[in-house]
Design a protein around this motif. Structure first.
Motif, PDB file in Angstrom:
ATOM      1  N   THR A 361     -21.721   6.888  -4.825  1.00 20.16           N
ATOM      2  CA  THR A 361     -21.793   5.680  -4.004  1.00 20.16           C
ATOM      3  C   THR A 361     -21.002   5.884  -2.720  1.00 20.16           C
ATOM      4  O   THR A 361     -19.914   6.476  -2.733  1.00 20.16           O
ATOM      5  N   ALA A 362     -21.538   5.396  -1.603  1.00 19.12           N
ATOM      6  CA  ALA A 362     -20.867   5.514  -0.309  1.00 19.12           C
ATOM      7  C   ALA A 362     -20.568   4.131   0.250  1.00 19.12           C
ATOM      8  O   ALA A 362     -21.374   3.204   0.105  1.00 19.12           O
ATOM      9  N   LEU A 363     -19.417   4.003   0.882  1.00 22.46           N
ATOM     10  CA  LEU A 363     -19.017   2.778   1.581  1.00 22.46           C
ATOM     11  C   LEU A 363     -18.995   3.077   3.068  1.00 22.46           C
ATOM     12  O   LEU A 363     -18.292   3.988   3.522  1.00 22.46           O
ATOM     13  N   VAL A 364     -19.759   2.310   3.833  1.00 22.21           N
ATOM     14  CA  VAL A 364     -19.879   2.543   5.272  1.00 22.21           C
ATOM     15  C   VAL A 364     -19.389   1.304   6.003  1.00 22.21           C
ATOM     16  O   VAL A 364     -19.869   0.189   5.747  1.00 22.21           O
ATOM     17  N   THR A 365     -18.440   1.496   6.909  1.00 22.27           N
ATOM     18  CA  THR A 365     -17.908   0.370   7.670  1.00 22.27           C
ATOM     19  C   THR A 365     -17.402   0.857   9.012  1.00 22.27           C
ATOM     20  O   THR A 365     -17.007   2.023   9.164  1.00 22.27           O
ATOM     21  N   THR A 366     -17.432  -0.046   9.988  1.00 19.27           N
ATOM     22  CA  THR A 366     -16.918   0.293  11.315  1.00 19.27           C
ATOM     23  C   THR A 366     -15.416   0.504  11.287  1.00 19.27           C
ATOM     24  O   THR A 366     -14.873   1.336  12.008  1.00 19.27           O
ATOM     25  N   THR A 545     -18.795   7.749   7.044  1.00 17.23           N
ATOM     26  CA  THR A 545     -19.890   7.351   7.935  1.00 17.23           C
ATOM     27  C   THR A 545     -20.730   8.553   8.338  1.00 17.23           C
ATOM     28  O   THR A 545     -21.605   8.440   9.200  1.00 17.23           O
ATOM     29  N   SER A 546     -20.450   9.719   7.740  1.00 17.99           N
ATOM     30  CA  SER A 546     -21.194  10.928   8.083  1.00 17.99           C
ATOM     31  C   SER A 546     -22.600  10.879   7.491  1.00 17.99           C
ATOM     32  O   SER A 546     -22.754  10.718   6.277  1.00 17.99           O
ATOM     33  N   PRO A 547     -23.645  11.037   8.306  1.00  6.83           N
ATOM     34  CA  PRO A 547     -25.013  11.044   7.772  1.00  6.83           C
ATOM     35  C   PRO A 547     -25.241  12.144   6.737  1.00  6.83           C
ATOM     36  O   PRO A 547     -26.043  11.984   5.819  1.00  6.83           O
ATOM     37  N   HIS A 557     -23.319   1.158   0.427  1.00 10.32           N
ATOM     38  CA  HIS A 557     -22.951  -0.222   0.741  1.00 10.32           C
ATOM     39  C   HIS A 557     -22.535  -0.280   2.204  1.00 10.32           C
ATOM     40  O   HIS A 557     -21.583   0.405   2.609  1.00 10.32           O
ATOM     41  N   HIS A 558     -23.261  -1.067   2.990  1.00 13.59           N
ATOM     42  CA  HIS A 558     -22.885  -1.270   4.389  1.00 13.59           C
ATOM     43  C   HIS A 558     -21.978  -2.496   4.445  1.00 13.59           C
ATOM     44  O   HIS A 558     -22.373  -3.605   4.052  1.00 13.59           O
ATOM     45  N   LEU A 559     -20.756  -2.302   4.949  1.00 17.01           N
ATOM     46  CA  LEU A 559     -19.755  -3.370   4.980  1.00 17.01           C
ATOM     47  C   LEU A 559     -19.582  -3.883   6.400  1.00 17.01           C
ATOM     48  O   LEU A 559     -19.500  -3.101   7.355  1.00 17.01           O
ATOM     49  N   TYR A 580     -26.281  -0.817  10.785  1.00 16.21           N
ATOM     50  CA  TYR A 580     -26.031   0.422  10.059  1.00 16.21           C
ATOM     51  C   TYR A 580     -26.580   1.612  10.827  1.00 16.21           C
ATOM     52  O   TYR A 580     -25.915   2.653  10.959  1.00 16.21           O
ATOM     53  N   ARG A 581     -27.775   1.448  11.370  1.00 19.10           N
ATOM     54  CA  ARG A 581     -28.403   2.526  12.116  1.00 19.10           C
ATOM     55  C   ARG A 581     -27.574   2.898  13.343  1.00 19.10           C
ATOM     56  O   ARG A 581     -27.389   4.079  13.634  1.00 19.10           O
ATOM     57  N   ALA A 582     -27.038   1.914  14.030  1.00 15.25           N
ATOM     58  CA  ALA A 582     -26.232   2.188  15.213  1.00 15.25           C
ATOM     59  C   ALA A 582     -24.933   2.910  14.839  1.00 15.25           C
ATOM     60  O   ALA A 582     -24.504   3.848  15.528  1.00 15.25           O
ATOM     61  N   LEU A 583     -24.322   2.469  13.737  1.00 14.82           N
ATOM     62  CA  LEU A 583     -23.071   3.080  13.300  1.00 14.82           C
ATOM     63  C   LEU A 583     -23.280   4.532  12.890  1.00 14.82           C
ATOM     64  O   LEU A 583     -22.542   5.434  13.312  1.00 14.82           O
ATOM     65  N   VAL A 584     -24.315   4.782  12.115  1.00 14.88           N
ATOM     66  CA  VAL A 584     -24.569   6.136  11.632  1.00 14.88           C
ATOM     67  C   VAL A 584     -25.067   7.039  12.747  1.00 14.88           C
ATOM     68  O   VAL A 584     -24.728   8.225  12.803  1.00 14.88           O
ATOM     69  N   ALA A 585     -25.863   6.501  13.670  1.00 16.15           N
ATOM     70  CA  ALA A 585     -26.368   7.302  14.783  1.00 16.15           C
ATOM     71  C   ALA A 585     -25.221   7.800  15.646  1.00 16.15           C
ATOM     72  O   ALA A 585     -25.248   8.931  16.153  1.00 16.15           O
TER      73      ALA A 585
END
Length: 605
Positions: A361-366, A545-547, A557-559, A580-585
């Protein structure tokens, strides 16, 4: 009695500074008793030399009796030889006393720091612990000289007073009353020194902590342009500490000056009185010689008594700081319910994150701190309503949680030792295992030394962390000494070593924050693939946040503001979540730049 640096130090007395010092004495009372006896006999024989000299003068030299003169002279030579041996044994014994107190205090402090665990940084600053370990331990061990020369000084002082009675009652009274008067004169200064020393130590610990903070955040301060402001603040604090040090030095200098001057005046008075008595014919020439000898002999015990008072005054201050640290208690563990027997879901109601067992599981947040807070709650490093298999984490005994849930801190400490010890925490070094895939003989030798199971775990962890190149590059492979915090490795190498250490532990649940942030794109992709395979069927949570990592995750999970805004696979979220797309891009662009740098021969490792 041998000093065992690894033996159980015992349970320290935490009721106060004096009681702690007394506990150190009780823990090695045979050695302390031997030191006191040796010091007492040594100093008493120093005082006996003038007595023998007086007998040689009165019974041998003055009447011209060569036999008596030779006998008393021989006795003085014998006493001198015995005293030389006693002085050597006294010094050796007191060195062991100091070393035992040093090791014992270090062990109780380290053991208590380990017991406090995660609660340590919340209750006491790093500077305080460093100050205790560097300064207070030495001060405490040095103060234990009181049990040797201190006791001997009292014995010698009483002996000289008794010998003086055979010469003159008046001289004996001056000797017996003089030293207590010196103690009364120096008493207020000793109390003042304790107060100044306490304040100095407190300021020193604060400044030490600030040095550590500066060292850790210097790069950030440079980037923000705040280095000058922090440097000015540090300079002011350093100036205040220096001024406080001058105050301590002023009191210490008065103590040392009076400690040298007052005894000299006192001994000069005794000498003058003895000379007058001899001039009046009330004592013999031999007795006058003995008085001079007693005055010289008194110099040792008087100096030791003053030094003892000084050292004890400083030792009590240091012991109080140690006791204050030992009184700290870890967060209460009131858990009484058993942890789930089978792999179960972790749930954090605060954020809405649910971690299913056996998934990556991955947690993605700014904001990385939001993900870190979630990991801390899921590992019960901070109070929360998080549950494990429906059971509140707060209700589960902490040892059960620590044995099954591991949080891999990206800045976790790396202790000095061989690389195999750093990764596997093995006492036996792995000889010949350098390349992990080089010669058959070296691998076989390593297997024989560590055991097939441990060898397999170690090599699997190194492989999963893509750290084989680190092992191959080191001169002695896995036996290469690694400095504290792995200062002889690069940032990317340290990160992979930390990851290998976490994977070697093979926890049921692994929580990792940004485990590949310092790696180039190629190495990160390798780690991502191997990590997924190594943790197959095990619960793993990555805050990243690494693709490259997100693409391997089963669930993402996008936080947003610490709350779950969307859940799905990496590709699903790319299609449905603009944020999410903007953050990961943005991260993808950074990785592409790092990959380009690697191709040009400048790997970001």
């Amino acid at each position: 009695m041998r000093i065992d640096a690894y033996a159980d130090p015992g349970t320290p007395d935490r009721r106060g500074g004096w009681r702690y010092l007394a506990w150190l004495v009780r823990r090695q009372w045979p050695r302390c008793l031997a030191g006191a006896v040796l010091a007492s006999v040594w100093m008493v024989l120093l005082a006996a030399t003038p007595y023998l000299m007086a007998r040689a003068v009165d019974h041998g030299l003055e009447p011209g009796d060569l036999g008596a003169l030779a006998g008393w002279t021989g006795a003085m030579v014998a006493v001198g030889g015995v005293n030389a041996w006693l002085g050597m044994m006294r010094h050796r014994t007191m060195t062991k006393v100091r070393m035992d107190a040093n090791f014992r205090t270090v062990k109780v402090v380290v053991a208590h720091a380990t017991r406090l665990g995660a609660a340590l940084r919340a209750q006491v600053g790093t500077g305080e612990v460093v100050t205790i370990g560097v300064g207070d331990v030495q001060t405490i061990s040095g103060s234990l000289t009181a049990v040797g020369p201190g006791v001997g000084a009292v014995a010698a002082y009483a002996t000289v007073g008794g010998l003086m009675l055979s010469v003159s009652t008046r001289l004996a009274l001056v000797v017996l009353l003089g030293v207590p008067l010196l103690a009364v004169a120096l008493g207020p200064l000793m109390g003042r020194l304790q107060g100044r020393e306490t304040e100095y130590r407190e300021r020193q610990s604060v400044l030490t902590a600030r040095i550590g903070d500066l060292a850790g955040g210097l790069r950030v301060l440079n980037g923000l342009g705040g280095k000058g402001l922090v440097a000015d603040a540090f300079r002011r604090d350093s100036g205040r500490l220096r001024e406080q040090g001058y105050r301590v030095g002023a009191v210490t200098s008065w103590i040392q000056a009076l400690g040298m001057g007052l005894p000299m005046l006192f001994l000069a008075l005794v000498t003058w009185m003895g000379a007058r008595l001899a001039a009046q014919g009330r004592i013999s020439v031999g007795e006058l010689v003995s008085v001079y000898g007693y005055v010289v002999a008194l110099g040792w015990p008087v100096a030791f008594l003053i030094e003892m008072a000084h050292q004890l005054s400083r030792g009590v201050v240091a012991a109080r700081r140690v006791v204050t640290f030992l009184r700290l208690e870890p967060a209460p563990d009131e858990g009484t319910r058993e942890a789930p027997a089978e792999p179960s879901a972790l749930h954090d109601p605060t954020s809405g994150v649910r971690i299913l067992p056996g998934r990556l599981t991955a947690l993605v947040t700014t904001h990385p701190s939001d993900a870190t807070d979630i990991l801390d709650r899921l590992a019960r490093y901070t109070p929360s309503d998080a549950t494990w298999g429906g059971v509140p984490l707060a209700d589960i005994p902490l040892p059960q949680i620590r044995s099954r849930i591991l949080i891999a801190d990206p800045e976790a400490d790396l202790f000095a030792g061989t690389l195999s010890n750093v990764i596997g925490d093995e006492e036996t070094p792995v000889r010949g295992a350098g390349n992990c895939a080089t010669s058959h003989n070296s691998a076989a030798d390593a297997k024989q030394r560590t055991g097939a199971d441990e060898w397999a775990k170690l090599t699997a962890a190194i492989h999963a962390a893509a750290a084989e190149d680190i092992v191959r590059a080191l001169p002695d492979a896995l036996e290469t000494p690694i400095e504290a915090q792995a200062r002889n490795l690069s940032g990317g190498q340290r990160q992979r070593i930390r990851l290998a250490r976490a994977l070697h532990t093979d926890p049921e649940i692994l929580l990792a924050a940004e485990p590949t942030s310092a790696l180039d794109a190629h190495t990160e992709a390798t780690v991502a693939d191997r990590l997924k395979r190594a943790r197959k069927g095990r619960t793993t949570v990555l805050a990243a946040t690494s693709p490259l990592l997100l693409d391997r995750a089963d669930v993402v999970h996008h936080l947003v503001d610490g709350k779950v805004a969307a859940t799905g696979t990496h590709r699903e979220l790319l299609d449905t979540e603009p944020g999410y797309r903007a953050l990961v891009a943005r991260d993808a662009e950074a990785e592409a730049a790092a990959g380009q740098a690697a191709q040009e021969g400048e790997p970001a490792r």
